[in-house]
Design an enzyme around this catalytic site. Structure first.
Site, PDB file in Angstrom:
ATOM      1  CG  HIS A 181      -3.240  -1.037  -6.945  1.00 13.58           C
ATOM      2  ND1 HIS A 181      -3.707  -0.393  -5.824  1.00 13.58           N
ATOM      3  CD2 HIS A 181      -3.244  -2.367  -6.634  1.00 13.58           C
ATOM      4  CE1 HIS A 181      -3.987  -1.288  -4.881  1.00 13.58           C
ATOM      5  NE2 HIS A 181      -3.706  -2.491  -5.364  1.00 13.58           N
ATOM      6  NE  ARG A 193      -4.275  -1.320  -0.074  1.00 15.69           N
ATOM      7  CZ  ARG A 193      -4.349  -2.375  -0.884  1.00 15.69           C
ATOM      8  NH1 ARG A 193      -3.324  -2.715  -1.640  1.00 15.69           N
ATOM      9  NH2 ARG A 193      -5.456  -3.090  -0.941  1.00 15.69           N
ATOM     10  CD  GLU A 244      -3.087   2.951  -5.443  1.00 20.15           C
ATOM     11  OE1 GLU A 244      -4.121   2.355  -5.803  1.00 20.15           O
ATOM     12  OE2 GLU A 244      -2.104   2.376  -4.990  1.00 20.15           O
TER      13      GLU A 244
HETATM   14  C1  8YV Z   1      -6.390  -5.625  -5.563  1.00 18.03           C
HETATM   15  C2  8YV Z   1      -4.669  -5.422  -3.784  1.00 18.03           C
HETATM   16  O1  8YV Z   1      -6.585  -6.062  -6.835  1.00 18.03           O
HETATM   17  O2  8YV Z   1      -5.793  -7.237  -2.896  1.00 18.03           O
HETATM   18  C3  8YV Z   1      -5.277  -6.162  -2.678  1.00 18.03           C
HETATM   19  O3  8YV Z   1      -5.213  -5.692  -1.543  1.00 18.03           O
HETATM   20  O4  8YV Z   1      -3.930  -4.528  -3.585  1.00 18.03           O
HETATM   21  C4  8YV Z   1      -4.944  -5.779  -5.191  1.00 18.03           C
HETATM   22  O5  8YV Z   1      -4.528  -7.067  -5.393  1.00 18.03           O
HETATM   23  C5  8YV Z   1      -6.874  -4.238  -5.512  1.00 18.03           C
HETATM   24  O6  8YV Z   1      -6.444  -3.587  -4.386  1.00 18.03           O
HETATM   25  C6  8YV Z   1      -8.369  -4.243  -5.526  1.00 18.03           C
HETATM   26  O7  8YV Z   1      -8.864  -4.506  -4.241  1.00 18.03           O
END
Ligand code: 8YV
Length: 321
Positions: free
Chosen positions: A287, A240, A269
């Site tokens: 992302h 993150r 983002e």
């Molecule tokens: C997601 C991600 O696709 O799963 C997560 O926490 O960061 C990604 O793999 C995206 O965040 C949508 O939730």
């Protein structure tokens, strides 16, 4: 009894949407316009369950808005749930689920790709080629750093951290060190667990972040931590964006204190700070850690598994609260 009503906030892979249509009265989002906070608030009043994702911010205000709330479960598409205020959700008696495991390999693959992109200067050298500035092969041109025998420092040795470490060790001959909040292991590769984050940063040639965002993790890698890293080291973040102070990172990269970075996530983002955009030695991705057809489909299916189990009164496959 009529099937539960589900509101889905974003467009999902077709097999997932087909299954939702079969199991529920479902409102899909075919044009994929992200929900505003007003629309999220309204959805909570009309749906029995919601299927949402990282772009949907369920803060305390939305979750405890005045008026009748109908929703009992929010199935988050994503393993990270920092878009949802879990304390507020719990206080409201809401069930929250996520999508762990199914995205571990895809995300670890991308972390490895960013490690390679950073250490082999892929973004910088490709940009030069695309600008028509590559004149000829040079024995000393575009020299990067080899990974064999170097130390990968994993911050957050959960499922994705471990999968990244395994790839780096068995595939690229890296030594593994890690720092995690709780004791981890045993692993099928040698790994040096360090209780001090600063110590981990000091011994690592590449640092890769694999811990949840939000809460006390926010700003974990600030100017002080960046200064604790080995001169000429690399930072990779597929977790993150808020884990890293982006301005401090840009400064360290500009000064050459860090040799490079690979970032798949950003604090706000889709905003990417200008200070990063203008740097040659950082790979910036929108992302895409879990963005394969197979993985995004599996994530959607797991979210639907959770919704179905909830409304059937069965145990939930991946309940968060
Ligand atoms: C997601 C991600 O696709 O799963 C997560 O926490 O960061 C990604 O793999 C995206 O965040 C949508 O939730």
């Amino acid at each position: 009894m009529s099937p539960p009503r589900i509101i889905v906030t974003r467009k999902l892979p077709k097999p997932v949407e087909d299954r939702l249509r079969d199991s529920f009265i479902v409102a899909l989002n075919p044009d994929d316009t992200p929900f505003t906070s007003d629309r999220l608030t309204l959805a909570l009043k009309h749906a029995d369950g919601m299927l949402c994702t990282v772009t949907d911010l369920f803060d305390e205000e939305i979750l405890s808005a005045e008026g009748r709330r109908r929703t009992r479960i929010i199935a988050n598409f994503g393993v990270g749930v920092n878009n949802i205020d879990l304390d507020a959700a719990e206080a409201q008696g809401l069930t929250i689920t996520n999508t762990p495991d199914v995205l571990t390999d895809a995300t670890a693959d991308l972390a490895m790709a960013l490690i390679l992109a950073a250490t082999r200067r892929m973004t910088e050298s490709e940009a030069i080629l695309r600008r028509g500035e590559w004149k000829q092969f040079a024995p000393t041109g575009f020299l990067g750093t080899g990974l064999q025998g170097k130390t990968l420092g994993i911050v957050g040795m959960g499922r994705i951290g471990e999968a990244t470490a395994r790839r780096a060790h068995f595939g690229f001959g890296m030594k593994i060190a890690y720092h995690s909040r709780s004791p981890k292991g045993p692993f099928d590769f040698p790994a040096d667990g360090l209780t001090s984050l600063k110590r981990l940063l000091a011994v690592s040639d590449v640092v890769s972040l694999h811990l949840p965002g939000g809460g006390s993790n926010s700003g974990l890698i600030s100017a002080e931590e960046l200064a604790a890293m080995k001169p000429g080291a690399y930072l990779v973040n597929t977790a993150r964006g808020d884990l890293v102070n982006e301005a401090a990172l840009a400064h360290a990269l500009r000064e050459g204190r860090l040799a490079g970075a690979g970032l798949d996530v950003f604090a706000e983002e889709p905003h990417v700070p200008e200070a990063l955009l203008t740097l040659p030695n950082v790979t910036l991705l929108p992302h895409i850690g879990s963005a394969t057809v197979e993985t995004r489909t599996a994530m959607g299916m797991l979210a639907v598994d959770n919704l179905e189990a909830f409304f059937d009164g069965r145990e939930l496959p991946s309940k968060v609260v």
